[in-house]
Design a protein around this motif. Structure first.
Motif, mmCIF file in Angstrom:
data_model
loop_
_atom_site.group_PDB
_atom_site.id
_atom_site.type_symbol
_atom_site.label_atom_id
_atom_site.label_comp_id
_atom_site.label_asym_id
_atom_site.label_seq_id
_atom_site.Cartn_x
_atom_site.Cartn_y
_atom_site.Cartn_z
ATOM 1 N N ASP A 1 0.805 -1.226 0.000
ATOM 2 C CA ASP A 1 0.000 0.000 0.000
ATOM 3 C C ASP A 1 0.837 1.274 0.000
ATOM 4 N N GLY A 2 2.141 1.132 -0.209
ATOM 5 C CA GLY A 2 2.986 2.318 -0.286
ATOM 6 C C GLY A 2 2.831 3.031 -1.628
ATOM 7 N N THR A 3 3.260 4.291 -1.653
ATOM 8 C CA THR A 3 3.118 5.124 -2.857
ATOM 9 C C THR A 3 4.433 5.794 -3.206
ATOM 10 N N LEU A 4 4.775 5.731 -4.492
ATOM 11 C CA LEU A 4 5.875 6.497 -5.067
ATOM 12 C C LEU A 4 5.251 7.639 -5.863
ATOM 13 N N THR A 5 5.533 8.868 -5.465
ATOM 14 C CA THR A 5 4.926 10.026 -6.131
ATOM 15 C C THR A 5 5.982 10.821 -6.880
ATOM 16 N N MET A 6 5.661 11.125 -8.143
ATOM 17 C CA MET A 6 6.566 11.847 -9.023
ATOM 18 C C MET A 6 6.173 13.324 -9.087
ATOM 19 N N VAL A 7 7.161 14.202 -8.957
ATOM 20 C CA VAL A 7 6.901 15.632 -9.147
ATOM 21 C C VAL A 7 7.761 16.231 -10.260
ATOM 22 N N LYS B 1 0.736 -1.508 -4.543
ATOM 23 C CA LYS B 1 1.524 -0.284 -4.510
ATOM 24 C C LYS B 1 1.064 0.661 -5.611
ATOM 25 N N SER B 2 1.415 1.928 -5.458
ATOM 26 C CA SER B 2 0.978 2.948 -6.414
ATOM 27 C C SER B 2 2.142 3.808 -6.883
ATOM 28 N N ILE B 3 2.082 4.199 -8.147
ATOM 29 C CA ILE B 3 2.928 5.273 -8.663
ATOM 30 C C ILE B 3 1.982 6.419 -9.001
ATOM 31 N N ALA B 4 2.234 7.573 -8.407
ATOM 32 C CA ALA B 4 1.319 8.705 -8.539
ATOM 33 C C ALA B 4 2.097 9.940 -8.976
ATOM 34 N N GLY B 5 1.368 11.008 -9.228
ATOM 35 C CA GLY B 5 1.973 12.294 -9.569
ATOM 36 C C GLY B 5 1.352 13.399 -8.744
ATOM 37 N N SER B 6 2.043 14.527 -8.669
ATOM 38 C CA SER B 6 1.531 15.666 -7.909
ATOM 39 C C SER B 6 2.029 16.950 -8.549
ATOM 40 N N LEU B 7 1.174 17.977 -8.534
ATOM 41 C CA LEU B 7 1.473 19.256 -9.180
ATOM 42 C C LEU B 7 1.241 20.402 -8.206
ATOM 43 N N ILE B 8 2.257 21.115 -7.816
ATOM 44 C CA ILE B 8 2.190 22.241 -6.870
ATOM 45 C C ILE B 8 1.056 22.051 -5.857
ATOM 46 N N GLY B 9 0.326 23.117 -5.533
ATOM 47 C CA GLY B 9 -0.796 23.047 -4.608
ATOM 48 C C GLY B 9 -1.735 24.191 -4.899
#
Length: 350
Positions: A262-268, A288-296
């Protein structure tokens, strides 16, 4: 209002001095004399049209700190003389579901970037913070509560700070969580500082062994050379969350193998060339997850600034004159900066 700026007229020429126009403040506008502007890798990509779609003349800069010099008649949250900030956005549609939830960065109609975004004003697109002043809708202006002697080092928080803070908050980094930060650069050094302040056990990953002591000083509890298989294997299956700040194409399997179930690797970071395809089985058999994130969004960016002021967090910076910007871009490409360049905008008058 004519003001001095620095920008590029084409992808293959140096930045140069230019005069630009800013609108007079309307009812909801805040006019800001810019004191400092951080230099983001996105500025370089945009100026040199490495992402395509650059509109020229291109005046970059979206890590802005300055002083209010005028406000519109309807502005109540800001007053002349206050220290404020402007980040990556200067507008959004304000009526889609994302905007309604305070997630303007995911505006379904596209947020208006601080530079290189279409606008009705001359020259037809927004011009950023490599300038003496800017006029921004008050909804997109942020309060700065740090001491004035820290303002230059606050500027990178408006992009590098929120880019790392937002995913750390979203995936609940904090006490009892083991958090990895991949890359110790402009983004990564902020990720280490913020994850540490949130109370997580922080492991910094780097391909540069000489950065070990720096990472520990920034707040990492451990430092791993990601090219050392034994060091990597020692952490297999142990991370709740890993924030990957590296914009170059690289093997993601090396980090998904370190996640717990259930861990996550997030790409910015957005690489110039795609990452190698991850091994899906590694995700499937560990949920498991690979995710992305963009500022806030604006509210979260204000939360980040207040958190940083409370915890005494700023970026590690090297101050430059605007006339050094092309040299700074070249050094940034070589990772020859600890860890963020910031322009002293007073040098625009030179």
């Amino acid at each position: 209002m004519p003001i001095k700026a620095y920008g590029a007229t084409a992808a293959d020429v140096p930045l140069e001095p230019m005069d630009i126009q800013r609108r007079a403040p309307a009812a909801h506008d805040v006019q800001i004399a810019i004191a400092y502007c951080g230099v983001c890798h996105s500025d370089l990509h945009q100026v040199r049209s490495e992402w395509g779609g650059t509109l020229y003349p291109c005046v970059p800069g979206h890590e802005i700190v300055g002083r209010v010099t005028a406000v519109g008649d309807a502005v109540t949250r800001f007053a002349v003389g206050e220290i404020v900030g402007v980040g990556c956005m200067v507008d959004s549609c304000q009526h889609c579901s994302a905007c309604a939830e305070g997630l303007e960065q995911f505006c379904e109609n596209g947020f208006t970037g601080t530079y290189n975004a279409p606008t009705d004003e001359q020259p037809g697109h927004t011009l950023g913070g490599y300038t003496q002043a800017i006029v921004v809708d008050d909804k997109f202006v942020l309060k700065i509560r740090h001491p004035e002697d820290q303002l230059a080092a606050v500027a990178p928080l408006l992009c590098a700070g929120i880019t790392t803070y937002s995913p750390l908050r979203h995936w609940q980094a904090g006490p009892g969580k083991k958090v990895g930060i991949v890359g110790i650069g402009g983004l990564g050094h902020m990720g280490v500082k913020l994850a540490h302040a949130m109370g997580a056990h922080v492991v910094a990953f780097t391909t540069s062994p000489h950065k070990r002591d720096d990472a520990l000083t920034l707040g990492a509890d451990e430092v791993v050379n990601s090219r050392d298989d034994a060091q990597m294997q020692a952490h297999a299956g142990s991370f709740d969350f890993i924030l990957d700040t590296v914009a170059a194409s690289h093997d993601l399997d090396a980090f998904t193998a370190l996640l717990k179930r259930d861990g996550t690797l997030t790409m910015v970071g957005v690489p110039e060339h795609p990452h190698p395809s991850p091994t899906i089985g590694m995700l499937v058999f560990g949920r498991k997850s690979i995710a992305g994130s963009l500022i806030g969004g604006i509210a979260e960016t204000q939360e980040m600034l207040d958190f940083c002021a409370e915890h005494g967090i700023v970026a590690d910076i090297e101050m430059i004159a605007i006339q050094q910007i092309d040299e700074a871009y070249d050094r940034m490409q070589r990772s020859d900066v600890k860890y963020r360049f910031v322009i002293d905008n007073a040098t625009l008058a030179a």
